[in-house]
Design an enzyme around this catalytic site. Structure first.
Site, PDB file in Angstrom:
ATOM      1  N   LEU A 130       0.789   6.895  -1.059  1.00 28.72           N
ATOM      2  CA  LEU A 130       0.846   7.587  -2.297  1.00 28.72           C
ATOM      3  C   LEU A 130      -0.013   8.976  -1.993  1.00 28.72           C
ATOM      4  O   LEU A 130      -1.069   8.873  -1.599  1.00 28.72           O
ATOM      5  CB  LEU A 130       0.309   6.817  -3.228  1.00 28.72           C
ATOM      6  CG  LEU A 130       1.001   5.524  -3.640  1.00 28.72           C
ATOM      7  CD1 LEU A 130       0.455   4.776  -4.885  1.00 28.72           C
ATOM      8  CD2 LEU A 130       2.441   5.493  -3.500  1.00 28.72           C
ATOM      9  N   HIS A 169       0.224  -6.801   0.680  1.00 18.96           N
ATOM     10  CA  HIS A 169      -0.017  -6.373   2.074  1.00 18.96           C
ATOM     11  C   HIS A 169       0.004  -7.902   2.794  1.00 18.96           C
ATOM     12  O   HIS A 169      -0.551  -8.653   2.353  1.00 18.96           O
ATOM     13  CB  HIS A 169      -0.853  -5.658   2.581  1.00 18.96           C
ATOM     14  CG  HIS A 169      -0.991  -5.224   3.938  1.00 18.96           C
ATOM     15  ND1 HIS A 169      -0.111  -4.217   4.536  1.00 18.96           N
ATOM     16  CD2 HIS A 169      -1.614  -5.624   5.011  1.00 18.96           C
ATOM     17  CE1 HIS A 169      -0.184  -4.242   5.846  1.00 18.96           C
ATOM     18  NE2 HIS A 169      -1.186  -4.965   5.927  1.00 18.96           N
ATOM     19  N   ASP A 184      -6.262   2.509  -3.004  1.00 14.41           N
ATOM     20  CA  ASP A 184      -7.020   3.616  -3.198  1.00 14.41           C
ATOM     21  C   ASP A 184      -6.350   4.788  -2.360  1.00 14.41           C
ATOM     22  O   ASP A 184      -5.150   4.720  -1.850  1.00 14.41           O
ATOM     23  CB  ASP A 184      -8.744   3.309  -3.036  1.00 14.41           C
ATOM     24  CG  ASP A 184      -8.918   2.999  -1.502  1.00 14.41           C
ATOM     25  OD1 ASP A 184      -7.708   3.178  -0.706  1.00 14.41           O
ATOM     26  OD2 ASP A 184      -9.800   2.553  -1.245  1.00 14.41           O
ATOM     27  N   ASP A 210      -3.779   0.752   2.791  1.00 10.74           N
ATOM     28  CA  ASP A 210      -4.066  -0.793   2.666  1.00 10.74           C
ATOM     29  C   ASP A 210      -5.666  -0.805   2.630  1.00 10.74           C
ATOM     30  O   ASP A 210      -6.357  -1.781   3.532  1.00 10.74           O
ATOM     31  CB  ASP A 210      -3.568  -1.459   3.986  1.00 10.74           C
ATOM     32  CG  ASP A 210      -2.106  -1.365   3.914  1.00 10.74           C
ATOM     33  OD1 ASP A 210      -1.649  -1.289   2.918  1.00 10.74           O
ATOM     34  OD2 ASP A 210      -1.481  -1.272   5.205  1.00 10.74           O
ATOM     35  N   GLU A 237       3.093 -14.796  -0.485  1.00 14.99           N
ATOM     36  CA  GLU A 237       3.065 -13.229  -1.110  1.00 14.99           C
ATOM     37  C   GLU A 237       3.870 -13.710  -2.781  1.00 14.99           C
ATOM     38  O   GLU A 237       3.294 -13.064  -3.809  1.00 14.99           O
ATOM     39  CB  GLU A 237       4.038 -12.455  -0.494  1.00 14.99           C
ATOM     40  CG  GLU A 237       3.123 -11.888   0.663  1.00 14.99           C
ATOM     41  CD  GLU A 237       3.992 -10.691   1.399  1.00 14.99           C
ATOM     42  OE1 GLU A 237       4.617  -9.918   0.833  1.00 14.99           O
ATOM     43  OE2 GLU A 237       4.561 -10.928   2.571  1.00 14.99           O
TER      44      GLU A 237
HETATM   45  C1  GAR Z   1       6.527  -7.756   2.155  1.00 16.17           C
HETATM   46  O1  GAR Z   1       6.248  -8.630   3.203  1.00 16.17           O
HETATM   47  C2  GAR Z   1       5.134  -6.878   1.635  1.00 16.17           C
HETATM   48  O2  GAR Z   1       3.883  -7.817   1.933  1.00 16.17           O
HETATM   49  C3  GAR Z   1       5.294  -5.612   2.976  1.00 16.17           C
HETATM   50  O3  GAR Z   1       6.644  -5.517   2.883  1.00 16.17           O
HETATM   51  C4  GAR Z   1       7.379  -6.769   2.757  1.00 16.17           C
HETATM   52  C5  GAR Z   1       8.300  -6.244   1.351  1.00 16.17           C
HETATM   53  O4  GAR Z   1       9.209  -7.576   1.260  1.00 16.17           O
HETATM   54  N1  GAR Z   1       4.491  -4.821   2.522  1.00 16.17           N
HETATM   55  C6  GAR Z   1       3.984  -4.022   3.302  1.00 16.17           C
HETATM   56  O5  GAR Z   1       3.896  -4.048   4.752  1.00 16.17           O
HETATM   57  C7  GAR Z   1       3.182  -2.806   2.756  1.00 16.17           C
HETATM   58  N2  GAR Z   1       2.159  -2.376   3.862  1.00 16.17           N
HETATM   59  P1  GAR Z   1      10.068  -7.623  -0.097  1.00 16.17           P
HETATM   60  O6  GAR Z   1      10.768  -6.299  -0.178  1.00 16.17           O
HETATM   61  O7  GAR Z   1      10.937  -8.612   0.000  1.00 16.17           O
HETATM   62  O8  GAR Z   1       8.976  -7.496  -1.381  1.00 16.17           O
END
Ligand code: GAR
Length: 203
Positions: free
Chosen positions: A96, A112, A144, A148, A177
């Protein structure tokens, strides 16, 4: 914040975290929230199609050939047009701009797939696995201006098992997650916290 918090979801891919949030709202586990808009920088993101299927407002705002600030300006305008008061990055694979971060101070969350500050950036689960950690996990944090990096709202751990590989680990991290994101959103919309330095403190 209004009595119902309006969430704006940003995603770039499959959108399983978005769907987990949508399910938590639908089954009343995550109360006092509604998804006002789902935005993707990829018109063909499966998560965007899933949002449409659920009857949610789904908007593609492609970055192609545009400067980051200009692209972000349109996203911020779209979030504002939908009255969004909490932005949730859910697999949104773009940095961003500072202007975007400043438009929603402490009102942008990201998930993350590592225990930050370990393994920021891409392929966090593979990085963790290759490093040989014995405990991995995921982090929901405020966004921020650094990658990450913002204040941590919630983390969940996942133990590495014998015979694991990065794929199996990623699947177990993803399960966590899906639980973590709704819990973190509930914490933030409750307003029952203060932030001291880098520390999120429940009230
Ligand atoms: C997830 O594992 C998320 O934590 C990661 O991308 C994946 C998205 O999965 N994000 C990052 O790595 C951001 N730095 P999703 O589209 O199935 O939610």
């Amino acid at each position: 914040m209004s009595s119902t918090s309006k969430l704006g979801i940003l995603l770039s891919g499959r959108g399983s975290n978005f769907l987990a949030i949508a399910d938590s709202i639908a089954n009343d586990q995550l109360k006092g929230c509604e998804i006002a808009v789902v935005i993707s920088n990829k018109a063909d993101a499966p998560g965007l199609a899933a949002a449409q299927e659920r009857g949610l407002k789904a908007v593609a705002i492609e970055a192609r050939g545009r400067k980051r600030a200009e692209h972000d300006e349109e996203i911020v305008a779209t979030l504002r047009a939908h009255g969004v008061d909490l932005v949730c990055l859910a697999g949104y694979m773009r940095l961003l701009s500072p202007e975007f971060v400043q438009a929603f101070p402490q009102r942008i969350l990201n998930i993350h797939p590592s225990l930050l500050p370990a393994f920021p950036g891409l392929d966090a689960q593979q990085q963790a696995f290759d490093y040989g950690v014995q405990v991995a996990g995921c982090t929901v944090h405020f966004v921020d201006e650094q990658l990450d990096h913002g204040v941590i709202v919630l983390q969940k751990t996942v133990t590495i098992l014998e015979g694991d590989d990065a794929h199996a680990l990623s699947e177990r991290v993803l399960e966590q997650e899906h639980i973590a994101y709704s819990e973190a959103i509930a914490r933030v919309v409750s307003g029952q916290y203060t932030i001291e330095g880098r520390r999120y403190i429940k009230r």
